[in-house]
Design a protein around this motif. Structure first.
Motif, PDB file in Angstrom:
ATOM      1  N   LYS A 102     -23.663  42.855 -50.663  1.00 16.42           N
ATOM      2  CA  LYS A 102     -24.829  43.628 -50.237  1.00 16.42           C
ATOM      3  C   LYS A 102     -25.301  44.559 -51.356  1.00 16.42           C
ATOM      4  O   LYS A 102     -26.496  44.840 -51.471  1.00 16.42           O
ATOM      5  N   GLU A 139     -25.582  36.588 -40.814  1.00 13.57           N
ATOM      6  CA  GLU A 139     -26.685  37.547 -40.671  1.00 13.57           C
ATOM      7  C   GLU A 139     -27.394  37.772 -42.003  1.00 13.57           C
ATOM      8  O   GLU A 139     -27.830  38.874 -42.314  1.00 13.57           O
ATOM      9  N   GLU A 140     -27.581  36.673 -42.734  1.00 17.70           N
ATOM     10  CA  GLU A 140     -28.168  36.799 -44.070  1.00 17.70           C
ATOM     11  C   GLU A 140     -28.513  35.417 -44.610  1.00 17.70           C
ATOM     12  O   GLU A 140     -27.792  34.443 -44.387  1.00 17.70           O
ATOM     13  N   ASN A 165     -35.348  34.312 -42.630  1.00 21.45           N
ATOM     14  CA  ASN A 165     -35.166  34.786 -41.249  1.00 21.45           C
ATOM     15  C   ASN A 165     -36.416  34.511 -40.408  1.00 21.45           C
ATOM     16  O   ASN A 165     -37.051  35.427 -39.891  1.00 21.45           O
ATOM     17  N   SER A 169     -18.204  41.660 -48.471  1.00 14.75           N
ATOM     18  CA  SER A 169     -19.629  41.673 -48.154  1.00 14.75           C
ATOM     19  C   SER A 169     -20.304  42.937 -48.668  1.00 14.75           C
ATOM     20  O   SER A 169     -21.489  42.915 -49.009  1.00 14.75           O
ATOM     21  N   TRP A 223     -27.471  32.784 -39.085  1.00 18.33           N
ATOM     22  CA  TRP A 223     -27.698  33.801 -38.049  1.00 18.33           C
ATOM     23  C   TRP A 223     -26.930  33.415 -36.798  1.00 18.33           C
ATOM     24  O   TRP A 223     -26.946  32.269 -36.365  1.00 18.33           O
ATOM     25  N   SER A 240     -30.488  34.709 -48.404  1.00 14.31           N
ATOM     26  CA  SER A 240     -31.347  35.110 -49.512  1.00 14.31           C
ATOM     27  C   SER A 240     -31.724  33.894 -50.342  1.00 14.31           C
ATOM     28  O   SER A 240     -30.894  33.005 -50.568  1.00 14.31           O
ATOM     29  N   ASN A 257     -34.341  39.415 -45.661  1.00 14.43           N
ATOM     30  CA  ASN A 257     -33.382  38.321 -45.478  1.00 14.43           C
ATOM     31  C   ASN A 257     -31.941  38.787 -45.307  1.00 14.43           C
ATOM     32  O   ASN A 257     -31.041  37.986 -45.206  1.00 14.43           O
ATOM     33  N   TYR A 258     -31.717  40.102 -45.277  1.00 13.06           N
ATOM     34  CA  TYR A 258     -30.354  40.611 -45.120  1.00 13.06           C
ATOM     35  C   TYR A 258     -30.425  42.022 -44.575  1.00 13.06           C
ATOM     36  O   TYR A 258     -31.508  42.618 -44.528  1.00 13.06           O
TER      37      TYR A 258
END
Length: 427
Positions: A109, A131-132, A414, A105, A392, A134, A426-427
């Protein structure tokens, strides 16, 4: 079973930038952003080879939109900032139409700001922390609700585990996943003293004291299990030390989220028999689709013993969906392909159908497997059908009200269902 070693896997390619094949300019370029050296090469080299196989097979079918596909491979070398540099190189210098890449990750990221800035398109094929969501990424690996949560439920319900060791490599995926699991366990009534959390750096090799601590933690009279988010080549000495200290799967079972057939190929599996892994695919699954894929893979590599694994299936699914979306859109334009991707369906390798949802995550089955002495897994539990991936988590206060929906009218990664607002981050 004779399995290809890490050394021979890396030897398949050592160049930083390789184009397969050298074609005319009028091609569709497929970027491959996987580590071919460093601590993650044990896992990522195989995914590079998988994309090359998929490109070769697509070209046998005539390519896409009347053009041949050209794979452009770079080596970010398990160096997280270098992932961003190589992504920019692929998009600006090589002008690739799509990227298949990343494992950790932290590498993803690193790449995200680049592909969002340049409006690239990437398929990410590995389990991750969620939790992302995009607009520029499709997540074909498992979200926590498709791997981590079902694995904990299996340990609790089937093996009656009461004490929990959350052991991970020290970066965002293990830390966020364990944050979710800790909250989930406490919601189920597990006391804080029955949860042990430990992190180690990438490439960690001296496991003696940590495994000793795990053994001591598991001697309190309650059934104990290890939930492992250890990544890369650190898994080899970790499992060896379990064997050295006589910890069997009956004593303290380990369920791993980043150990598959490829990683086991470098181990003496005898002391590991009975330990577990949670994935959405195992090579041992008996379907016509899987048999055809394994045959194709072993022919491509020229190795009749070469194994397959879950991130390979995720790459296979993502590539086929991308090819279908390009055909449907009639273009490789990122915005058109992104919208055409939503709702795509393609056969998975376990006998069902993978569906790409409007949050850019797949619906997938969940399987728990036991390690066998031949380095394969025997499926001991699976979901009745597919499980839609959650972008999420329902178990984190800041996330439980968020959804991702990249269709009109929201087009948001989100969206807060309480405030009716999209933050745009979005992240």
């Amino acid at each position: 079973m004779k399995i290809k070693t890490l050394a021979s896997a890396i030897a398949l390619t050592s160049a930083t930038l390789i184009a397969f094949p050298s074609l005319a300019a009028d091609t569709i370029k497929v970027g491959v952003l996987h580590s071919l050296s460093g601590t993650m090469a044990i896992s990522e080299t195989t995914l590079k080879d998988t994309v090359l196989m998929m490109v070769e097979e697509q070209n046998k079918k005539g390519g896409l939109l009347g053009k041949k596909l050209e794979a452009v491979v770079v080596d970010p070398a398990s160096n997280w900032p270098l992932f961003a540099e190589k992504a920019r190189e692929l998009l600006t210098e090589e002008e690739v139409d799509v990227i298949f890449g990343c494992w950790t990750s932290v590498s993803r990221k690193s790449v995200l700001p680049v592909i969002e800035e340049l409006n690239g398109l990437m398929f990410y094929p590995v389990q991750y922390e969620g939790e992302e969501s995009s607009k520029n990424v499709f997540y074909t690996g498992a979200a926590p609700n498709q791997q981590a949560i079902p694995a904990v439920n299996y340990l609790k319900d089937e093996l009656e585990v009461e004490r929990w060791v959350l052991a991970g490599t020290d970066y965002v995926y293990p830390r966020t996943t364990n944050k979710i699991l800790e909250a989930y366990l406490k919601d189920m009534g597990v006391a804080e003293e029955d949860i042990m959390i430990n992190y180690t750096p990438f490439g960690h090799s001296d496991w003696q004291s940590i495994v000793s601590d795990i053994k001591k933690f598991g001697s309190a009279g309650k059934k104990t299990a290890v939930v492992s988010t250890i990544n890369g080549d650190a898994n080899v000495p970790f499992y060896k030390e379990l064997g050295n200290q006589g910890i069997s799967s009956e004593d303290i079972p380990v369920v791993a989220f980043s150990v598959g057939e490829e990683e086991l190929s470098g181990l003496d599996t005898a002391p590991l028999v009975g330990h577990l892994a949670a994935w959405n695919y195992f090579q041992s699954v008996e379907t016509d689709e899987n048999e055809e894929f394994i045959t194709q893979w072993q022919a491509f590599t020229g190795n009749p013993d070469r194994v397959t694994n879950d991130p390979m299936e995720a790459t296979f699914i993502g590539f086929n969906m991308w090819a279908n979306a390009v055909t449907e859109a009639g273009t490789t334009d990122v915005d058109a392909v992104e919208q055409a991707m939503i709702g795509q369906e393609t056969p998975n390798l376990t006998g069902g159908t993978a569906v790409m949802n409007k949050n850019h995550h797949l619906s997938k089955p969940v399987l728990i497997g036991e390690i066998q002495d031949d380095g394969q897994f025997e499926t001991v539990w699976e979901t009745d059908g597919v499980v839609p991936g959650d972008a999420w988590s329902d178990f984190l206060p800041g996330s439980k009200d968020l959804i991702a929906d990249w269709t009109d009218p929201l087009k948001c990664g989100n969206y807060n269902t309480e405030t009716k607002m999209c933050s745009g981050q979005n992240y």
